[in-house]
Design an enzyme around this catalytic site. Sequence first.
Site, PDB file in Angstrom:
ATOM      1  N   LYS C  78      -4.177  -6.406   1.395  1.00 38.97           N
ATOM      2  CA  LYS C  78      -2.875  -5.777   1.686  1.00 38.97           C
ATOM      3  C   LYS C  78      -2.629  -5.816   3.183  1.00 38.97           C
ATOM      4  CE  LYS C  78      -0.224  -1.521   0.691  1.00 38.97           C
ATOM      5  NZ  LYS C  78      -0.268  -0.154   0.144  1.00 38.97           N
ATOM      6  N   SER C 159       3.573   1.011  -3.194  1.00 37.19           N
ATOM      7  CA  SER C 159       3.767   0.065  -2.105  1.00 37.19           C
ATOM      8  C   SER C 159       2.896  -1.187  -2.208  1.00 37.19           C
ATOM      9  CB  SER C 159       3.495   0.753  -0.777  1.00 37.19           C
ATOM     10  OG  SER C 159       2.116   1.071  -0.647  1.00 37.19           O
ATOM     11  N   SER C 183       0.628   4.422  -4.691  1.00 38.07           N
ATOM     12  CA  SER C 183       0.851   3.035  -4.271  1.00 38.07           C
ATOM     13  C   SER C 183      -0.169   2.034  -4.783  1.00 38.07           C
ATOM     14  CB  SER C 183       0.889   2.946  -2.747  1.00 38.07           C
ATOM     15  OG  SER C 183       2.130   3.385  -2.273  1.00 38.07           O
TER      16      SER C 183
END
Lengths: 482, 97, 491
Positions: C78, C159, C183
């Site tokens: 990420k 997210s 998330s």
Amino acid sequence: MSYTIQGDTGPWEVVVGLEVHAQVLSKAKLFSGAATAFGAEPNSQVSFVDAGFPGMLPVINEECIAQAVRTGLGLNAEIHLWSRFDRKNYFYADLPQGYQISQYAHPIVGRGSVEITLSDGSTKTIGITRLHLEQDAGKSLHDQHPTKSFIDLNRAGVALMEIVSEPDIRSPEEAGAYLAKLRQIMRYLGTCDGNMDEGSLRADVNVSVRRPGEGYRTRCEVKNVNSVKFVMQAVEAEARRQIEIWEAGGVVEQETRLFDVARGVTRSMRSKEDAHDYRYFPDPDLPPLVLEQSWVDQLKATLPELPDQRRARYIAMGLTPYDAHVLTIERETAAFFEEVARGRDAKLAANWVTGEYFAALNRLKRSVTDSPVSARHLGELLDLIADGTLSGKLAKEVFEAMLEADEPPAAIVERRGLRQVTDAGAIAAAVEAVLAAHADKVAEYRAGKEKLFGFFVGQTMKAMAGKGNPALVNEVLKAKLG
Amino acid sequence: MSLDAATVRRVANLARLRLEESEVETLRGELNGILGWIEQLQEVDTEGVEPMAGGAPGEARLPWRADAVTDGGIAGKVLANAPDREGDYFAVPKVVE
Amino acid sequence: MRPTDLTLAQGLAALERREISALELADAFLAAIERLNPRLNAYITVTAEAAREAARASDARRARGEAGPLEGIPLGIKDLFCTEGVRTTAASRILGPFVPPYESTVTAQLKRDGAVFLGKLNMDEFAMGSSNLTSAYGPVENPWSRANDPARRLVPGGSSGGSAAAVAARLAMGATATDTGGSIRQPAAFCGIAGIKPTYGRCSRFGIVAFASSLDQAGPVARTVEDCAILLRSMAGHDPKDSTSARLPVPDFRAAVGRGVKGLRIGVPEEYRLPGMAPEIEALWEQGLAWLREAGAETVPISLPHTKYALPTYYVVAPAEASSNLARYDGVRFGLRESGADLKDLYERTRARGFGAEVRRRIMIGTYVLSAGYYDAYYLKAQKVRALIRRDFEQAWSRCDAIVTPATPTAAFAMDERQDDPVTMYLNDVFTVTANLAGLPGLAVPAGLDSQGLPLGLQVIGRAFDEETVFAVGGALERAAGFTAQPGIMA
């Protein structure tokens, strides 16, 4: 007699409280492993934590906690076993994270007090509100480039102790004495080096004025004053400015000001475009700081002697309060004195250190830390006086020689043949010769002109090249003159 | 508690976010929507409740590190991402104090 | 079986048996990325050359008999994790030019254990969002689509939308993610994969771009519960560089996956039965509880009375912390700078241009709730309600060993269904946010499909630092569900 400033409309009392920022003596910064040394190349003592890089997190330095606790103990203050770090949010170029980590709601040290001594010998207790740990900001240089400011983050993240006093200070002298006392205490404790010209100790000075007997009026904060002398000047300058405003029918507005050292006045800071709203909240990166009472007790047990304790001990040793005060102002001076005095007559040691020795330092523009004579040699000189090898006068001569080369005084005595003559026969012979050479004066003396005794002493000493034992010379002269 | 346009501007100023005049009304509406929804927290009886400040599920204490110089001496890396620099300094428009 | 179809556990086995090399594995995934990423936009940055180099080094280590626990496994990272020498954007324009000169602890540990990084994954800007629509680098497309409307592009959730989409589409064998309010779990559920947010303090936050420090936790997403367990073991562990990192040993999570649930008490919180909840979600939840009972667990009703207040609490605490955490993006030391007449103007222009609308909105909310006069009414109040939410769970643990709930209130929604009202968007996290507020571990497990063929997930919440029980329950659900459906877009 309390201090007032006489205005056009009457006397004004000055009310002062100090917020002192003292740089904690530690190798590394409060929340990072970067060094704290003064004067390094720009941004060379900066970690990514100090520079507020993404994802960087603070980890506290245990020595900074211990130093804050030691200082708190030195200020007779409560130590809070539970404290916490908050974030103080504001934007500034030398504040990389956009917030300062500080202890707003729960400081590590609570109420305490210090006693200050004023020039008339009186003492006064100044209350301490709190002491907390916080990060220093970086440094902005505004004069290096026509359109840019330069940012050096070497200081950013260095641990500071903010020590807040009660508004107990009532004169420039008290303000100066208070700051000097804090500095002295921290230097004794080894918690702050107190180097004011390197910024290790700065004061924000809160000043207001009032009519005697009145409540508080609006105060102004004079930021970042960095010497005892400037603190005294800033208090007076700011008080006079406020008195002028009040007396002209104006109103003093609460604001932050700077002390203009060159002009000796305070001026408003121009960069106060916003009303500050620091949005303090607990730093979620830092759980609460919890101390064990046993750990605090251990620090207390190993705390160095404080200046007040040391001064009291010196007085108990027989020193005058004045000498005790002078010898304890600087920790290094006291240490020097103690080495000189160890196993010797403390009063004689104090006389020599505060007399000949201080005079020599002044003359040579040297300090105790840069001493031309070692404490050991000075002590040995006192031994030579005590055992009669040297008279006071000869000792001074030897001392002068020691200033040139820090040698053992015995070696100087040997080389220069300065040993005092204590042989009664030799002294009697010299006295006989002097009296024979000055028969007229002897007659005058015997006729009652006793002042001439000193003349005979002088002549005898001169004849003995200054080495006669003064007590013996006196004794023999008295006997011979009948 | 409902935000007015002046408060929106004040908050944007505190947060150092430039706000075009045309954005104020939209933002005001959105923020009031969110704050109005948050308002339901006031229903909760929190008398005598200690606020939870950190994220730890239980008691947490600050860990300490030793006082040793373990970092720094990396001015090159610290300055490598700087949008503007002069020598080993970060540079910003001149600040007047 | 094609290399990209292997689960992480299978991949490790194949590498150990020398059936495939790390380089072949990396090449297969890089080829898949090259083919599908232009459409899915799951990766912001692909580090193909570095990946091949790392894979060769990995093969060499294995040949020397020095294989680590993740030796040769290709992962996506990420773009919130700082990676030394590789651009790290947090999906924000403000960090567009930022190349960290340091590595996050989590990614450093993954590298230490032999993982090969394929690139940096897309996400909501600064991890603020539940749709991946707030990324400055464009939205991520969910590789799944509705049976009756296959052309309509769906969001992967957020997210960690890039992480979940990449793993679901086989563009990575597993991925790192972070979870502040859901998330990890919400995008995992939207994309039909597994993902765990461990206990707060289990994974170091050092080197992860901060959103809300008291809520952020890193965790893995992967195709199976077991894969998550393998990854978490490498990601977790005490880190002296994070003062909130737990000083606890890391258990063998993988061993817990197959432990079974016999005798476990599974809590079913009544407050999670939302009015108007989709019947499919409710049915899946009941199904999951039935599976667990069949496997020997007992299900017990519990009460978490302050659940209703979790989202508003979160939307005070998270923006407040974010407003402060994001103050460092000022155009002075790194990242974007917009020139200004003076320093303040520079700040304001840089931050207005550098941050997207949702980030600016949250900074505004956070600044407001901390400002003078509002702190007590909003921030302090929220901290107290947060304490009550934590207490709800503490009381529940006397009655149960784990809690099972739906992971999300809906299946993945379409990109063009985005509500203009931020509050509606925030409701996506209604089932997940409580675990963040209480600091507890939460695992999302794919458990079924809705009528449109979209994946739905269940969530397992456990006691603090009891990820093992969470994995045990998750493993049991996974085995019972036998989830084998595949997305329409897949390597």
